[in-house]
Structures are given as structure tokens and as C-alpha cells.
Design a protein around this motif. Sequence first.
Motif, PDB file in Angstrom:
ATOM      1  N   PHE A  81      54.996  30.187  44.063  1.00 47.96           N
ATOM      2  CA  PHE A  81      53.820  30.622  44.808  1.00 47.96           C
ATOM      3  C   PHE A  81      52.547  30.280  44.047  1.00 47.96           C
ATOM      4  N   THR A  82      51.533  29.891  44.802  1.00 48.84           N
ATOM      5  CA  THR A  82      50.183  29.737  44.263  1.00 48.84           C
ATOM      6  C   THR A  82      49.268  30.665  45.047  1.00 48.84           C
ATOM      7  N   VAL A  83      48.572  31.551  44.351  1.00 53.09           N
ATOM      8  CA  VAL A  83      47.672  32.489  45.018  1.00 53.09           C
ATOM      9  C   VAL A  83      46.347  31.783  45.283  1.00 53.09           C
ATOM     10  N   ASP A  84      45.997  31.648  46.558  1.00 56.46           N
ATOM     11  CA  ASP A  84      44.761  30.971  46.962  1.00 56.46           C
ATOM     12  C   ASP A  84      43.590  31.946  47.038  1.00 56.46           C
ATOM     13  N   VAL A  85      43.851  33.140  47.541  1.00 56.76           N
ATOM     14  CA  VAL A  85      42.843  34.201  47.601  1.00 56.76           C
ATOM     15  C   VAL A  85      43.451  35.437  46.950  1.00 56.76           C
ATOM     16  N   PRO A  86      43.035  35.760  45.716  1.00 61.67           N
ATOM     17  CA  PRO A  86      43.565  36.966  45.068  1.00 61.67           C
ATOM     18  C   PRO A  86      43.239  38.207  45.891  1.00 61.67           C
ATOM     19  N   ARG A  87      43.912  39.295  45.574  1.00 58.34           N
ATOM     20  CA  ARG A  87      43.756  40.528  46.341  1.00 58.34           C
ATOM     21  C   ARG A  87      42.293  40.911  46.533  1.00 58.34           C
ATOM     22  N   ILE A  88      41.919  41.068  47.790  1.00 53.48           N
ATOM     23  CA  ILE A  88      40.623  41.649  48.131  1.00 53.48           C
ATOM     24  C   ILE A  88      40.914  43.059  48.635  1.00 53.48           C
ATOM     25  N   ALA A 137      35.362  47.052  59.877  1.00 45.09           N
ATOM     26  CA  ALA A 137      34.404  46.277  59.078  1.00 45.09           C
ATOM     27  C   ALA A 137      35.150  45.443  58.037  1.00 45.09           C
ATOM     28  N   ALA A 138      36.157  46.038  57.406  1.00 48.27           N
ATOM     29  CA  ALA A 138      36.960  45.293  56.435  1.00 48.27           C
ATOM     30  C   ALA A 138      37.728  44.173  57.124  1.00 48.27           C
ATOM     31  N   CYS A 139      38.252  44.448  58.319  1.00 47.23           N
ATOM     32  CA  CYS A 139      38.974  43.410  59.068  1.00 47.23           C
ATOM     33  C   CYS A 139      38.057  42.236  59.410  1.00 47.23           C
ATOM     34  N   ARG A 140      36.813  42.535  59.786  1.00 53.28           N
ATOM     35  CA  ARG A 140      35.877  41.456  60.084  1.00 53.28           C
ATOM     36  C   ARG A 140      35.582  40.627  58.838  1.00 53.28           C
ATOM     37  N   GLU A 141      35.480  41.302  57.696  1.00 54.02           N
ATOM     38  CA  GLU A 141      35.290  40.583  56.433  1.00 54.02           C
ATOM     39  C   GLU A 141      36.504  39.693  56.148  1.00 54.02           C
ATOM     40  N   PHE A 142      37.700  40.229  56.352  1.00 60.24           N
ATOM     41  CA  PHE A 142      38.913  39.449  56.117  1.00 60.24           C
ATOM     42  C   PHE A 142      38.984  38.258  57.076  1.00 60.24           C
ATOM     43  N   ALA A 143      38.536  38.444  58.313  1.00 58.63           N
ATOM     44  CA  ALA A 143      38.541  37.343  59.279  1.00 58.63           C
ATOM     45  C   ALA A 143      37.662  36.197  58.790  1.00 58.63           C
ATOM     46  N   ASP A 144      36.526  36.514  58.195  1.00 53.08           N
ATOM     47  CA  ASP A 144      35.648  35.481  57.634  1.00 53.08           C
ATOM     48  C   ASP A 144      36.357  34.726  56.510  1.00 53.08           C
TER      49      ASP A 144
END
Length: 335
Positions: free
Chosen positions: A28-35, A61-68
Amino acid sequence: MTSVTVGGIDCGTNSIRLMVATYDGDGFTVDVPRIMRVVRLGQGIDETHRFAADALERTYAACREFADVLREHPVDALRFVATSATRDAENREDFENTVESILGVRPDVIPGTEEARLSFLGATSVVDQLSDGHAQAPYLVVDLGGGSTEVVLGGVGEHAGEVDAAYSMNVGSVRMTERHLVSDPPTEEQIGQASADIDAHIDTAFATVPAGRARTIIGVSGTVTTMTGLAQGLATYDRDAVDGAVVRIDDACATDDRILRMTRAERAQYPVIHPGRIDVIGGGALVWTRVLRRVQQAAADEGHAIDSYIASEHGLLDGIVRDLAVRTFAGRRAA
């Protein structure tokens, strides 16, 4: 096709997390570490059995951030896993519909047994690196969340990543704080009532999970890693210092007890504690102490001693991503 990229979202009672990783069949390669965002989705749910409007908006609001983020890092598959709070919510369909409209995927409201399996997968996937190969199976993974706590035993034989026994207890940092620890600081009576509540759940859990067989305790989740940082005496939270740390149970319980009896204002003086955890970390600390002491006793009853645990930053979210990536990769290859 040589690889797949997947996203995993872990939506719990207190926090929501996103991770994106690529899997090529070998690693595995982590592309986006845990937000991570503290959204307190489970606010008041132990009493009302419904999501509060402001809790939902924080989560959206967090979901919208994750969507971005996901638009910048396209994935072949995305899984949104919802746990204890959503299992308990009578108005969860509205939540599921809105999340699907934002992220394009419907929340997968998993039972506690599936949550336990994925937490175990995530925690044990890196146990050798965390402990320099010194961790001894069987492993007892404890995933201490806001609304529930999973205890999972496994890691023996040829299939080291498989679960032998698991149980999901309806105790967690948010639930115990809202149900019992309502004063600031909590009274001895409240602490006693919470302890009795937790112990009753542990009794039931350990009737299913033979915790005394464990040789290594692996603690995951924000409560455990936060309390580990405090037990280490860190000035600020340091993920690398906490991940894989071996902590004596006596030291952990002493730290837990001290934090439990503080006021919220006193806890706020510790930068190690995320601001979103300050009001509930005492409840989580009490759950952690009760679980650790009961595992110690169960091990002693089996004729061996456990005097420490390993803290891990790898839990449910890692399990979600790894499980999805392997299944997606196998499906693409078979197609």
C-alpha cells in the motif's frame, strides 16, 4: 491494471476520518494521510436516539471538505463506514441520504462485529513494524470509540490476521460522559456509577471473548492515542512518538485517573488533547482503565502476566481501506 486507488471514511460517534491509498497487489501507498475532524455526531444520542441538527451540520461540513479532497485525488472505490452513533439513530435515513448527495456513496452502517473485524485488520497489519517484531500473539485489539468499544482476540496460527472472537460494547467516551460524568469535575458517585456500568459490559464481552488468552494488548482510537501521549509526558501530540509506543498499564491508569478527575478547564491546558476531546476524554480514560485492569486480571487467572500495551494509530480506518483495496483489486483482475 497494475493498481487501484481507494478511499475510506470512518464516521464514528465523536470524529470522522478520511484516508486515500493505492494498492498494487503487493503493498500500500498512502496518497492522502488521515484527515480527522471532531464532529460529535453522537451528541445526545444515548438519551434521544436521534441525531441533533447541529451535529449533522458539523458532519456534513466535514463531508463537503472530504468531497473536495476526493476531487483532487480520484478513487476507483470509496467506502463510507458509519458505526455506533448511526446504528443508534432513529433519523439515520436523512443522514444517509444527505451524505450520499455530498459524496456519491451511501453510508455503510456496519454492525459491531464487522467494526471489530476491520479494526483488528487495521491494527494487526502493522504490528510487527510497531513492536520491532516483539509483539506476541494472541493479540487483543481494543478500539475505544465515542459510543462503543470493540474488543477483538486473534492473530494465532497460519491466518494471523483473522479474528477468533469479538464483541462490541456500548460504552465509549461520549456515551459514558453524557450518561454519568455530568459534573465538572465528575463526582466520586458519578465515577463509581460509570465504573459499574463499564464493568457490567466488560463482563458480557469477556463471556464471548476469552481475553485472558491474550499475550499482547493493542489499543487504537483517539482516546487511547491521546492518553498514551499524556502518559508519555509529551508537550504536544506527536503521532510518530505515540504510534507503536509500549506503555506500562500502571502508568496509563495513573494518567487516566488524573485526567478523569480534572475540570474541563484544567484539561484544556494540555495541548496533547485535541480541543474536540476535552469534554469527553475523562469518560474515555475511565473506560480504558477498566478494560486494561480487567484484561490484566483475566491474564493472571490464565497464569500469565500482562503489564503493558502497544498504542497504534492504525485501526478501523486502516482496516476499511485495506479491505476495500484488496477486494477492489481482486475484482478488477477477475473482470
